[in-house]
Design an enzyme around this catalytic site. Structure first.
Site, PDB file in Angstrom:
ATOM      1  N   GLN A  87      -7.134 -10.016  28.244  1.00 51.99           N
ATOM      2  CA  GLN A  87      -6.127  -9.675  27.229  1.00 51.99           C
ATOM      3  C   GLN A  87      -6.145 -10.650  26.055  1.00 51.99           C
ATOM      4  OE1 GLN A  87      -2.940  -9.028  30.429  1.00 51.99           O
ATOM      5  NE2 GLN A  87      -2.340  -7.592  28.822  1.00 51.99           N
ATOM      6  N   CYS A 124       2.772  -3.261  29.396  1.00 51.49           N
ATOM      7  CA  CYS A 124       1.577  -4.092  29.274  1.00 51.49           C
ATOM      8  C   CYS A 124       1.581  -4.727  27.890  1.00 51.49           C
ATOM      9  CB  CYS A 124       0.318  -3.239  29.461  1.00 51.49           C
ATOM     10  SG  CYS A 124      -1.212  -4.195  29.389  1.00 51.49           S
ATOM     11  N   LEU A 125       1.304  -6.017  27.832  1.00 48.06           N
ATOM     12  CA  LEU A 125       1.285  -6.709  26.539  1.00 48.06           C
ATOM     13  C   LEU A 125       0.186  -6.152  25.634  1.00 48.06           C
ATOM     14  CD1 LEU A 125       1.904 -10.369  27.768  1.00 48.06           C
ATOM     15  CD2 LEU A 125       3.543  -8.808  26.676  1.00 48.06           C
ATOM     16  N   GLY A 171       2.962 -11.484  33.317  1.00 48.46           N
ATOM     17  CA  GLY A 171       1.601 -11.650  33.810  1.00 48.46           C
ATOM     18  C   GLY A 171       0.625 -11.544  32.649  1.00 48.46           C
ATOM     19  N   HIS A 196      -1.476  -4.869  38.835  1.00 48.67           N
ATOM     20  CA  HIS A 196      -1.644  -4.572  37.407  1.00 48.67           C
ATOM     21  C   HIS A 196      -2.675  -5.532  36.793  1.00 48.67           C
ATOM     22  CE1 HIS A 196       0.286  -3.679  33.295  1.00 48.67           C
ATOM     23  NE2 HIS A 196      -0.431  -4.770  33.055  1.00 48.67           N
ATOM     24  N   GLU A 197      -2.578  -6.817  37.153  1.00 45.24           N
ATOM     25  CA  GLU A 197      -3.499  -7.819  36.572  1.00 45.24           C
ATOM     26  C   GLU A 197      -4.918  -7.656  37.124  1.00 45.24           C
ATOM     27  OE1 GLU A 197      -2.311  -9.003  34.142  1.00 45.24           O
ATOM     28  OE2 GLU A 197      -0.161  -8.954  34.554  1.00 45.24           O
ATOM     29  N   HIS A 222      -6.727  -5.101  35.359  1.00 47.98           N
ATOM     30  CA  HIS A 222      -7.296  -5.558  34.074  1.00 47.98           C
ATOM     31  C   HIS A 222      -8.685  -6.164  34.271  1.00 47.98           C
ATOM     32  CE1 HIS A 222      -4.286  -5.034  30.945  1.00 47.98           C
ATOM     33  NE2 HIS A 222      -3.326  -5.607  31.668  1.00 47.98           N
TER      34      HIS A 222
HETATM   35  O1  GNR Z   1       4.921  -8.334  31.105  1.00 49.01           O
HETATM   36  C1  GNR Z   1       4.533  -7.444  31.866  1.00 49.01           C
HETATM   37  N1  GNR Z   1       5.456  -6.753  32.586  1.00 49.01           N
HETATM   38  C2  GNR Z   1       5.130  -5.904  33.644  1.00 49.01           C
HETATM   39  C3  GNR Z   1       6.128  -5.073  34.138  1.00 49.01           C
HETATM   40  C4  GNR Z   1       5.864  -4.221  35.195  1.00 49.01           C
HETATM   41  C5  GNR Z   1       4.618  -4.207  35.767  1.00 49.01           C
HETATM   42  C6  GNR Z   1       3.598  -5.016  35.275  1.00 49.01           C
HETATM   43  C7  GNR Z   1       3.865  -5.866  34.214  1.00 49.01           C
HETATM   44  S1  GNR Z   1       2.609  -6.911  33.620  1.00 49.01           S
HETATM   45  C8  GNR Z   1       3.095  -7.117  31.967  1.00 49.01           C
HETATM   46  C9  GNR Z   1       2.215  -8.141  31.258  1.00 49.01           C
HETATM   47  C10 GNR Z   1       0.802  -7.616  31.175  1.00 49.01           C
HETATM   48  O2  GNR Z   1       0.418  -6.796  30.390  1.00 49.01           O
HETATM   49  N2  GNR Z   1      -0.042  -8.068  32.065  1.00 49.01           N
HETATM   50  O3  GNR Z   1      -1.309  -7.617  32.074  1.00 49.01           O
HETATM   51 NI    NI Z   2      -1.213  -5.603  31.275  1.00 50.06          NI
END
Ligand code: GNR
Ligand code: NI
Length: 170
Positions: A51, A94-95, A46, A136-137, A140
């Protein structure tokens, strides 16, 4: 399409609240494609526009398993309409916080309203990893990171580590 550099903790840009995407035009579709390319390159499941430094309410996701057909999803202005009482826990990453993982508990299922690539309003009900990733997104888009859902001690440790690493790089 272009792979964009990722914004990394503790960059304050990650704490900005993103603004709605006003219209689905060539620019917003190009942004979505650049985000997908950046996400696949990372690789991640995601990505939120903030980001890559763009404070717009745009999320891309692909939770397809490797080896299976890619399933890119694009959500403009996503909003959570309902969430289940039931919770589920996933080890999140999270990236923008590379190589750090922690368990986060969230509603197991959600319904989201969003605008698709054709500018059409849609609703989607999600569970499992997709529900977790969407939350999660959407976090952000509001300047919230998954480390905001873990203990203060762990969060402060992670922030300190990334702050030191950023200072060492300058
Ligand atoms: O790549 C991602 N893996 C992930 C694993 C578990 C829960 C959420 C994520 S999102 C993350 C990519 C990211 O930072 N998205 O904002
Ligand atoms: Ni993230």
């Amino acid at each position: 399409m272009t792979i964009k550099p990722l914004i990394i903790l503790p960059d304050p840009v990650l704490r900005q609240v993103s603004s709605p995407v006003e219209r689905i035009d060539a620019d917003s579709l190009r942004l979505a494609d650049d985000m997908l390319e950046t996400m696949y390159d990372a690789p991640g499941i995601g990505l939120a526009a903030i980001q890559i430094g763009v404070p717009r309410r745009l999320v891309v996701i692909d939770v397809s398993k490797e080896g299976e057909e890619k399933k890119p999803l694009v959500f403009f202005n996503p909003e959570i309409l309902t969430a289940t009482e039931a919770r589920s826990t996933y080890e999140e990453g999270c990236l923008s916080i590379p190589d750090y993982y922690a368990e986060v508990e969230r509603p197991a299922g959600i319904t989201v309203r969003y605008v698709d690539r054709d500018g059409k309003q849609q609703e989607m009900t999600a569970d499992g990893l997709l529900a977790t990733c969407l939350q999660h997104e959407i976090d952000h888009l509001n300047g919230t990171l998954f480390i905001d859902h873990i203990s203060r001690l762990k969060r402060e440790m992670v922030i300190r580590k990334f702050t030191k690493a950023a200072k060492a790089r300058i």
